[in-house]
Write a protein that holds these residues in place. Structure first.
Motif, short mmCIF file in Angstrom:
data_model
loop_
_atom_site.label_atom_id
_atom_site.label_comp_id
_atom_site.label_asym_id
_atom_site.label_seq_id
_atom_site.Cartn_x
_atom_site.Cartn_y
_atom_site.Cartn_z
N GLY A 16 0.82 -1.21 0.00
CA GLY A 16 0.00 0.00 0.00
C GLY A 16 0.85 1.26 0.00
O GLY A 16 0.57 2.22 -0.73
N ILE A 17 1.92 1.26 0.80
CA ILE A 17 2.83 2.42 0.86
C ILE A 17 3.50 2.63 -0.50
O ILE A 17 3.62 3.76 -1.00
CB ILE A 17 3.90 2.22 1.96
CG1 ILE A 17 3.26 2.24 3.35
CG2 ILE A 17 4.98 3.29 1.85
CD1 ILE A 17 2.66 3.58 3.73
N ILE A 18 3.96 1.54 -1.10
CA ILE A 18 4.65 1.63 -2.40
C ILE A 18 3.71 2.19 -3.47
O ILE A 18 4.08 3.10 -4.23
CB ILE A 18 5.20 0.25 -2.81
CG1 ILE A 18 6.36 -0.14 -1.89
CG2 ILE A 18 5.65 0.25 -4.27
CD1 ILE A 18 6.86 -1.54 -2.08
N GLY A 82 8.71 -1.60 -11.04
CA GLY A 82 8.72 -1.09 -9.68
C GLY A 82 9.05 0.39 -9.63
O GLY A 82 9.63 0.95 -10.56
N THR A 83 8.67 1.02 -8.52
CA THR A 83 8.92 2.45 -8.39
C THR A 83 10.42 2.77 -8.32
O THR A 83 10.83 3.89 -8.61
CB THR A 83 8.23 3.01 -7.14
OG1 THR A 83 8.64 2.23 -6.00
CG2 THR A 83 6.71 2.91 -7.27
N SER A 84 11.24 1.78 -7.94
CA SER A 84 12.69 2.01 -7.90
C SER A 84 13.25 2.28 -9.28
O SER A 84 14.34 2.84 -9.41
CB SER A 84 13.39 0.79 -7.29
OG SER A 84 12.95 0.54 -5.98
N ALA A 85 12.52 1.89 -10.32
CA ALA A 85 13.00 2.12 -11.68
C ALA A 85 13.18 3.61 -11.95
O ALA A 85 14.09 4.02 -12.68
CB ALA A 85 12.02 1.52 -12.69
N ASN A 86 12.32 4.43 -11.36
CA ASN A 86 12.43 5.89 -11.55
C ASN A 86 13.75 6.41 -10.99
O ASN A 86 14.42 7.23 -11.63
CB ASN A 86 11.26 6.60 -10.87
CG ASN A 86 9.91 6.17 -11.41
OD1 ASN A 86 9.83 5.52 -12.45
ND2 ASN A 86 8.86 6.52 -10.72
N LEU A 87 14.12 5.94 -9.81
CA LEU A 87 15.36 6.39 -9.18
C LEU A 87 16.57 5.93 -9.99
O LEU A 87 17.48 6.73 -10.26
CB LEU A 87 15.44 5.85 -7.75
CG LEU A 87 16.75 6.12 -7.00
CD1 LEU A 87 17.00 7.62 -6.88
CD2 LEU A 87 16.72 5.46 -5.63
N GLU A 168 7.15 13.16 -1.96
CA GLU A 168 7.58 12.27 -3.05
C GLU A 168 8.90 11.58 -2.73
O GLU A 168 9.02 10.35 -2.86
CB GLU A 168 7.70 13.06 -4.35
CG GLU A 168 8.01 12.18 -5.56
CD GLU A 168 7.97 12.94 -6.87
OE1 GLU A 168 8.50 12.41 -7.85
OE2 GLU A 168 7.42 14.06 -6.90
N ARG A 169 9.89 12.36 -2.30
CA ARG A 169 11.20 11.75 -2.00
C ARG A 169 11.13 10.81 -0.80
O ARG A 169 11.64 9.67 -0.88
CB ARG A 169 12.23 12.85 -1.78
CG ARG A 169 13.63 12.32 -1.48
CD ARG A 169 14.64 13.45 -1.35
NE ARG A 169 15.95 12.97 -0.96
CZ ARG A 169 16.83 12.43 -1.78
NH1 ARG A 169 16.52 12.32 -3.08
NH2 ARG A 169 17.99 12.02 -1.35
N PRO A 170 10.52 11.23 0.34
CA PRO A 170 10.41 10.28 1.46
C PRO A 170 9.67 9.00 1.09
O PRO A 170 10.03 7.92 1.58
CB PRO A 170 9.63 11.08 2.52
CG PRO A 170 9.90 12.51 2.20
CD PRO A 170 10.00 12.56 0.71
N MET A 171 8.64 9.11 0.24
CA MET A 171 7.89 7.91 -0.15
C MET A 171 8.74 6.99 -1.02
O MET A 171 8.62 5.76 -0.94
CB MET A 171 6.62 8.31 -0.89
CG MET A 171 5.57 8.98 0.01
SD MET A 171 4.98 7.90 1.34
CE MET A 171 3.98 6.75 0.42
N ALA A 174 10.94 5.25 1.37
CA ALA A 174 10.14 4.28 2.12
C ALA A 174 9.81 3.07 1.25
O ALA A 174 9.84 1.93 1.73
CB ALA A 174 8.86 4.93 2.63
N SER A 175 9.51 3.29 -0.02
CA SER A 175 9.19 2.19 -0.94
C SER A 175 10.38 1.24 -1.07
O SER A 175 10.22 0.01 -1.02
CB SER A 175 8.81 2.75 -2.31
OG SER A 175 7.63 3.52 -2.23
N ALA A 176 11.58 1.83 -1.24
CA ALA A 176 12.77 1.00 -1.36
C ALA A 176 13.02 0.22 -0.07
O ALA A 176 13.36 -0.98 -0.11
CB ALA A 176 13.98 1.87 -1.69
N LEU A 177 12.83 0.86 1.08
CA LEU A 177 13.04 0.20 2.36
C LEU A 177 12.01 -0.91 2.58
O LEU A 177 12.35 -1.98 3.11
CB LEU A 177 12.97 1.21 3.50
CG LEU A 177 14.11 2.23 3.56
CD1 LEU A 177 13.87 3.24 4.68
CD2 LEU A 177 15.44 1.53 3.76
#
Length: 299
Positions: A16-18, A82-87, A168-171, A174-177
C-alpha cells in the motif's frame, strides 16, 4: 516458505505504501503522455507485456524449475515495473518522465494481464488438483491492491500538490526500504528453503533479469529510440514490482503458495546490483558515443 502472521500483516502495508507513493508522483498528464510520445511507450509496453513473458516461459522450461517456482517466475514477469526504476533511471540519466508513464500505464494494464498470465501458468505448470485459477472476485482484489492506493495518491496530489511534492522523495525512500524489508523477512523466515532453491531459481532469476535489462535497452535502440528513453525502458523492464508479486503469491485469499514467492524475493535482491551495473555501463557507453559524435562533427 510459510506466510507468518507478521509477514501477512506487513505485506499489505508495504504494498500500500509503495503504490500510494507511486500515486503521489502521478498526474493525468502522465497518462496523456502516451498520446504525445506513442513510440517509446508502445515499444516499452510491447517488450514488457509480450516479449518478457515469452522469454520467462522459455527460462522456466530451460531450467526445469519446479512447478510452483515456474509459476512464481511467470508471476514476476507479469508484474509491472517497480517504483525504484524511476530512481535508477534518474541516476543513469534516463527519461524519468517516460518511466513514470510506463509504470502508470502498465500498473493499470496489469490488472488484466497478471491474472491471465498467472492462470495460464497455473494450468500449464501445475497439476490439475493444484491449479486454482484467479477467479473474478480475486481479480477484483488485485485491482484493489494495485489501483486503490494509486488512485488515493493521485487524489492527494490533486488536492494538495505541495504536500505531495514534499512527500515524493520520502515515499520513494520508504518504498525502497519496504521492498528490502519484504525480501529480508521472506528470506529470514525460511532460510533453509531459500538455500535449497537458490542455486537453480537464483540463476534463472539472474538470467531473466539480465535479459530484461538487455531487451529493455537494445530493442528500443535498434528501433531508433533516443538513448535517454532507451535507458528508461531498460530500467522499467528490468526492475519489477517484486513486492506485488510476493504479496499475490503469499496472500491467503489469492494464490496462497509461499514457494511462488521465492523467485520474486531472489530477483528483488539481485536487481539492485544488476540495475546499478547497467546504469554504470550505459553511462560509459553513452559517454563514448558522445565523444565519437563530437570527433565526427569536427572532421
Amino acid at each position: 516458505m510459510t506466510a507468518t502472521p507478521l509477514l501477512s500483516a506487513f505485506l499489505p502495508i508495504a504494498l500500500g505504501i509503495i503504490m500510494l507513493g507511486l500515486g503521489l508522483s502521478l498526474t493525468p498528464s502522465d497518462f496523456a503522455r502516451v498520446v504525445k510520445y506513442p513510440k517509446p511507450v508502445l515499444i516499452g509496453l510491447s517488450c514488457q507485456l509480450l516479449l518478457l513473458p515469452f522469454l520467462c516461459f522459455l527460462i522456466a522450461k530451460g531450467f526445469n524449475l519446479a512447478p510452483a517456482l515456474a509459476v512464481g517466475l511467470m508471476l514476476l514477469a507479469a508484474s509491472p515495473g517497480g517504483t525504484s526504476a524511476n530512481l535508477y533511471s534518474h541516476l543513469a540519466h534516463g527519461d524519468v518522465a517516460l518511466n513514470v508513464t510506463l509504470t502508470a500505464v502498465n500498473s493499470v494494464i496489469a490488472i488484466l494481464t497478471m491474472p491471465f498470465l498467472v492462470n495460464m501458468s497455473l494450468l500449464y505448470f501445475m497439476e490439475a488438483d493444484q491449479a486454482i485459477p484467479l477467479q473474478f472476485a480475486k481479480v477484483l482484489q488485485v485491482f484493489a491492491i494495485v489501483l486503490v492506493p494509486v488512485a488515493l495518491g493521485m487524489l492527494i496530489n490533486k488536492l494538495a500538490p505541495r504536500f505531495a511534492a514534499r512527500m515524493e522523495r520520502p515515499m520513494k525512500i520508504a518504498s525502497a526500504l519496504f521492498l528490502v524489508g519484504t525480501v529480508i523477512l521472506v528470506l529470514i523466515k525460511d532460510w533453509k528453503t531459500f538455500l535449497d532453491y537458490a542455486p537453480v531459481v537464483g540463476l534463472a532469476a539472474l538470467v531473466f533479469n539480465l535479459l530484461s535489462l538487455g531487451i529493455g535497452y537494445w530493442v528500443p535502440r535498434l528501433l531508433q529510440v533516443p538513448q535517454r528513453q532507451a535507458v528508461a525502458i531498460g530500467m522499467e523492464i528490468g526492475i519489477h514490482n517484486g513486492t506485488l508479486a510476493i504479496a499475490l503469491a503469499l496472500s491467503p485469499s489469492l494464490l496462497n503458495n509461499s514457494t511462488m514467492a521465492i523467485p520474486a524475493a531472489i530477483y528483488s535482491f539481485i536487481m539492485f546490483f544488476t540495475a546499478a551495473g547497467f546504469g554504470w555501463w550505459v553511462n560509459i557507453a553513452y559517454g563514448k558515443e558522445l565523444i565519437l559524435k563530437k570527433d565526427e562533427a569536427t572532421r
